[in-house]
Design a protein around this motif. Structure first.
Motif, PDB file in Angstrom:
ATOM      1  N   GLU A  97      61.973  37.518  46.147  1.00 41.65           N
ATOM      2  CA  GLU A  97      61.111  36.907  46.170  1.00 41.65           C
ATOM      3  C   GLU A  97      60.937  36.442  47.329  1.00 41.65           C
ATOM      4  O   GLU A  97      60.871  35.422  48.029  1.00 41.65           O
ATOM      5  CB  GLU A  97      62.581  35.478  45.902  1.00 41.65           C
ATOM      6  CG  GLU A  97      63.006  35.540  45.009  1.00 41.65           C
ATOM      7  CD  GLU A  97      63.027  34.171  44.017  1.00 41.65           C
ATOM      8  OE1 GLU A  97      63.615  32.984  45.110  1.00 41.65           O
ATOM      9  OE2 GLU A  97      63.789  34.654  43.199  1.00 41.65           O
ATOM     10  N   HIS A  98      60.816  37.026  48.633  1.00 41.18           N
ATOM     11  CA  HIS A  98      60.712  36.540  50.231  1.00 41.18           C
ATOM     12  C   HIS A  98      59.585  37.176  50.273  1.00 41.18           C
ATOM     13  O   HIS A  98      58.248  37.983  49.842  1.00 41.18           O
ATOM     14  CB  HIS A  98      61.510  38.034  50.883  1.00 41.18           C
ATOM     15  CG  HIS A  98      61.800  37.816  52.313  1.00 41.18           C
ATOM     16  ND1 HIS A  98      60.655  38.376  52.976  1.00 41.18           N
ATOM     17  CD2 HIS A  98      62.408  37.527  53.689  1.00 41.18           C
ATOM     18  CE1 HIS A  98      61.306  37.530  54.769  1.00 41.18           C
ATOM     19  NE2 HIS A  98      62.338  37.907  53.961  1.00 41.18           N
ATOM     20  N   ASP A  99      58.854  36.203  51.184  1.00 41.74           N
ATOM     21  CA  ASP A  99      57.493  35.912  51.305  1.00 41.74           C
ATOM     22  C   ASP A  99      57.166  36.723  52.675  1.00 41.74           C
ATOM     23  O   ASP A  99      55.607  37.104  53.104  1.00 41.74           O
ATOM     24  CB  ASP A  99      57.360  34.577  51.727  1.00 41.74           C
ATOM     25  CG  ASP A  99      57.619  34.206  52.676  1.00 41.74           C
ATOM     26  OD1 ASP A  99      58.613  34.528  53.344  1.00 41.74           O
ATOM     27  OD2 ASP A  99      58.194  33.146  53.108  1.00 41.74           O
ATOM     28  N   GLY A 100      57.841  37.710  53.344  1.00 42.59           N
ATOM     29  CA  GLY A 100      57.343  38.602  53.968  1.00 42.59           C
ATOM     30  C   GLY A 100      56.878  39.589  53.330  1.00 42.59           C
ATOM     31  O   GLY A 100      56.991  40.418  53.890  1.00 42.59           O
ATOM     32  N   LEU A 101      56.918  39.541  51.728  1.00 38.67           N
ATOM     33  CA  LEU A 101      57.162  41.515  51.626  1.00 38.67           C
ATOM     34  C   LEU A 101      55.019  40.855  50.394  1.00 38.67           C
ATOM     35  O   LEU A 101      55.749  39.239  49.513  1.00 38.67           O
ATOM     36  CB  LEU A 101      57.389  41.486  50.663  1.00 38.67           C
ATOM     37  CG  LEU A 101      58.858  41.838  51.524  1.00 38.67           C
ATOM     38  CD1 LEU A 101      60.305  41.842  50.229  1.00 38.67           C
ATOM     39  CD2 LEU A 101      58.792  43.596  51.538  1.00 38.67           C
ATOM     40  N   THR A 102      54.871  41.564  50.914  1.00 39.64           N
ATOM     41  CA  THR A 102      53.422  41.472  49.299  1.00 39.64           C
ATOM     42  C   THR A 102      54.328  41.659  48.129  1.00 39.64           C
ATOM     43  O   THR A 102      55.175  41.899  47.845  1.00 39.64           O
ATOM     44  CB  THR A 102      52.261  42.828  49.700  1.00 39.64           C
ATOM     45  OG1 THR A 102      53.377  44.201  49.178  1.00 39.64           O
ATOM     46  CG2 THR A 102      51.909  42.980  51.416  1.00 39.64           C
ATOM     47  N   VAL A 103      53.068  41.645  47.292  1.00 35.64           N
ATOM     48  CA  VAL A 103      53.922  40.588  45.489  1.00 35.64           C
ATOM     49  C   VAL A 103      54.085  42.510  45.179  1.00 35.64           C
ATOM     50  O   VAL A 103      54.559  42.425  44.209  1.00 35.64           O
ATOM     51  CB  VAL A 103      52.513  40.470  44.734  1.00 35.64           C
ATOM     52  CG1 VAL A 103      51.516  41.237  45.090  1.00 35.64           C
ATOM     53  CG2 VAL A 103      52.957  40.026  43.215  1.00 35.64           C
ATOM     54  N   SER A 104      53.038  43.866  45.587  1.00 32.93           N
ATOM     55  CA  SER A 104      53.184  44.582  44.770  1.00 32.93           C
ATOM     56  C   SER A 104      54.558  45.463  45.438  1.00 32.93           C
ATOM     57  O   SER A 104      55.416  46.513  44.920  1.00 32.93           O
ATOM     58  CB  SER A 104      51.890  45.518  46.244  1.00 32.93           C
ATOM     59  OG  SER A 104      51.128  45.439  44.981  1.00 32.93           O
ATOM     60  N   ASN A 105      54.966  44.973  46.945  1.00 29.93           N
ATOM     61  CA  ASN A 105      56.418  45.713  47.655  1.00 29.93           C
ATOM     62  C   ASN A 105      57.431  44.920  46.917  1.00 29.93           C
ATOM     63  O   ASN A 105      58.257  45.611  46.355  1.00 29.93           O
ATOM     64  CB  ASN A 105      56.297  45.512  49.245  1.00 29.93           C
ATOM     65  CG  ASN A 105      55.992  45.796  50.082  1.00 29.93           C
ATOM     66  OD1 ASN A 105      54.781  47.288  49.361  1.00 29.93           O
ATOM     67  ND2 ASN A 105      54.840  45.576  51.047  1.00 29.93           N
ATOM     68  N   ARG A 106      57.297  43.473  46.432  1.00 30.86           N
ATOM     69  CA  ARG A 106      58.409  43.129  45.810  1.00 30.86           C
ATOM     70  C   ARG A 106      58.396  43.368  43.742  1.00 30.86           C
ATOM     71  O   ARG A 106      59.373  43.706  43.984  1.00 30.86           O
ATOM     72  CB  ARG A 106      57.947  41.409  45.728  1.00 30.86           C
ATOM     73  CG  ARG A 106      58.024  40.541  46.706  1.00 30.86           C
ATOM     74  CD  ARG A 106      58.136  39.351  46.854  1.00 30.86           C
ATOM     75  NE  ARG A 106      57.004  38.392  46.011  1.00 30.86           N
ATOM     76  CZ  ARG A 106      56.023  38.110  46.887  1.00 30.86           C
ATOM     77  NH1 ARG A 106      55.893  38.395  48.188  1.00 30.86           N
ATOM     78  NH2 ARG A 106      54.880  37.841  45.969  1.00 30.86           N
ATOM     79  N   SER A 107      56.983  44.256  43.935  1.00 28.91           N
ATOM     80  CA  SER A 107      57.522  44.218  42.401  1.00 28.91           C
ATOM     81  C   SER A 107      57.966  45.635  42.396  1.00 28.91           C
ATOM     82  O   SER A 107      58.393  46.222  41.424  1.00 28.91           O
ATOM     83  CB  SER A 107      55.913  44.600  42.180  1.00 28.91           C
ATOM     84  OG  SER A 107      55.683  45.474  40.771  1.00 28.91           O
ATOM     85  N   ARG A 108      57.521  46.987  43.618  1.00 31.09           N
ATOM     86  CA  ARG A 108      58.493  47.898  43.517  1.00 31.09           C
ATOM     87  C   ARG A 108      59.938  48.150  43.853  1.00 31.09           C
ATOM     88  O   ARG A 108      60.477  48.237  43.580  1.00 31.09           O
ATOM     89  CB  ARG A 108      57.829  48.666  45.052  1.00 31.09           C
ATOM     90  CG  ARG A 108      56.612  49.715  44.287  1.00 31.09           C
ATOM     91  CD  ARG A 108      56.391  50.290  45.967  1.00 31.09           C
ATOM     92  NE  ARG A 108      54.887  51.032  45.797  1.00 31.09           N
ATOM     93  CZ  ARG A 108      53.827  50.549  46.095  1.00 31.09           C
ATOM     94  NH1 ARG A 108      54.008  49.365  47.097  1.00 31.09           N
ATOM     95  NH2 ARG A 108      52.826  50.913  45.792  1.00 31.09           N
ATOM     96  N   ILE A 109      60.222  46.535  44.443  1.00 31.97           N
ATOM     97  CA  ILE A 109      61.411  46.611  44.541  1.00 31.97           C
ATOM     98  C   ILE A 109      62.582  46.070  43.173  1.00 31.97           C
ATOM     99  O   ILE A 109      63.413  46.625  42.597  1.00 31.97           O
ATOM    100  CB  ILE A 109      62.010  45.187  45.569  1.00 31.97           C
ATOM    101  CG1 ILE A 109      61.345  45.703  47.149  1.00 31.97           C
ATOM    102  CG2 ILE A 109      63.571  44.885  45.564  1.00 31.97           C
ATOM    103  CD1 ILE A 109      61.750  45.095  48.213  1.00 31.97           C
TER     104      ILE A 109
END
Length: 266
Positions: free
Chosen positions: A232-244
């Motif tokens: 949920e970190h706003d320092g990451l893009t939606v694509s990066n959050r999806s990869r995590i």
């Protein structure tokens, strides 16, 4: 865990399938889960963090212990999340007393211990000093050793030493860290005698620890985030959050294959 019936056809089963068919999970009051690796960098603390992330997410009653003073990842990432992470100095006389005293005092469903790198070298003396196997059994706890492997020789050497000492007094989960390459590249372990003993005689379970993009892992590490916080970190893009999310989901699916050994089904 569903125990599979023995096949009635001529299809050959793998050693892992065979061990999972023949070993039936027993019911205990709780689990003492000890995470170990041969040296720093194998992914030992990442595995401990994943497990604690799942325990906390599922509201499983768990006391977590950080024993790796040189690289206290578990404490750094999860101490701020209630009820926190306790620290233990296993290399000091009496340092492990709190571990089993807390089992008696608090009766948690799971006690998770991130052991120092290469702990097999002195785990024997620690376990003998506090009569760990006997006391855990008396209190209704089954011990699970989680060994995270790299591809180096020491991974197999440390694992063999652990198996020689613990024998059938514990359950075994072996995780191949795919950061070091795909499954088939773990040649030393795959061809080892200790693997055959683990899977065919001791009912051990193998699983794969998936690899996470280096830049994403480095971001999580630099921010001291839990894995759920990273989603949920706003320092990451939606694509990066999806990869995590995909990485966490794959890791959790792997861990579910050993759910009863890890206290995930409590």
């Amino acid at each position: 865990m569903v125990v599979k019936a023995k096949p009635t056809n001529n299809k050959q089963t793998t050693p892992q399938e065979s061990s999972q068919q023949t070993k039936t999970p027993q019911k205990y009051n709780g689990r003492l889960v000890l995470v170990t690796g041969d040296k720093g960098g194998t992914g030992k603390s990442v595995m401990a963090r994943l497990l604690l992330d799942i325990y906390r997410h599922r509201n499983i009653d768990c006391i977590a212990y950080e024993c790796d003073q040189s690289n206290p990842q578990l404490y750094r990432h999860y101490s701020k999340l209630s009820p926190g992470v306790q620290t233990l100095k296993l290399n000091q006389r009496g340092g492990a007393d709190a571990l089993q005293d807390d089992l008696e005092r608090f009766s948690p469903k799971v006690s998770l211990v991130d052991l120092p790198a290469g702990a097999a070298e002195y785990f024997e003396s620690v376990a003998s000093d506090i009569h760990l196997f006997k006391n855990a059994e008396t209190m209704g706890y089954r011990i699970t050793m989680v060994s995270v492997l790299g591809r180096v020789k020491d991974s197999v050497v440390q694992l063999k030493r652990l198996v020689d000492f613990c024998s059938d007094r514990v359950d075994y989960v072996v995780a191949k860290n795919l950061y070091w390459g795909e499954d088939k590249k773990f040649i030393r372990y795959n061809d080892s005698k200790v693997r055959q003993v683990l899977l065919n005689e001791l009912g051990g379970i193998e699983l794969l620890l998936p690899d996470l993009y280096d830049n994403l892992f480095d971001f999580i590490d630099s921010q001291d985030l839990t894995f759920r916080e990273a989603l949920e970190h706003d320092g990451l893009t939606v694509s990066n959050r999806s990869r995590i999310f995909d990485w966490v989901d794959k890791a959790e699916t792997q861990l579910e294959t050993a759910a009863w050994m890890l206290g995930l089904d409590i």
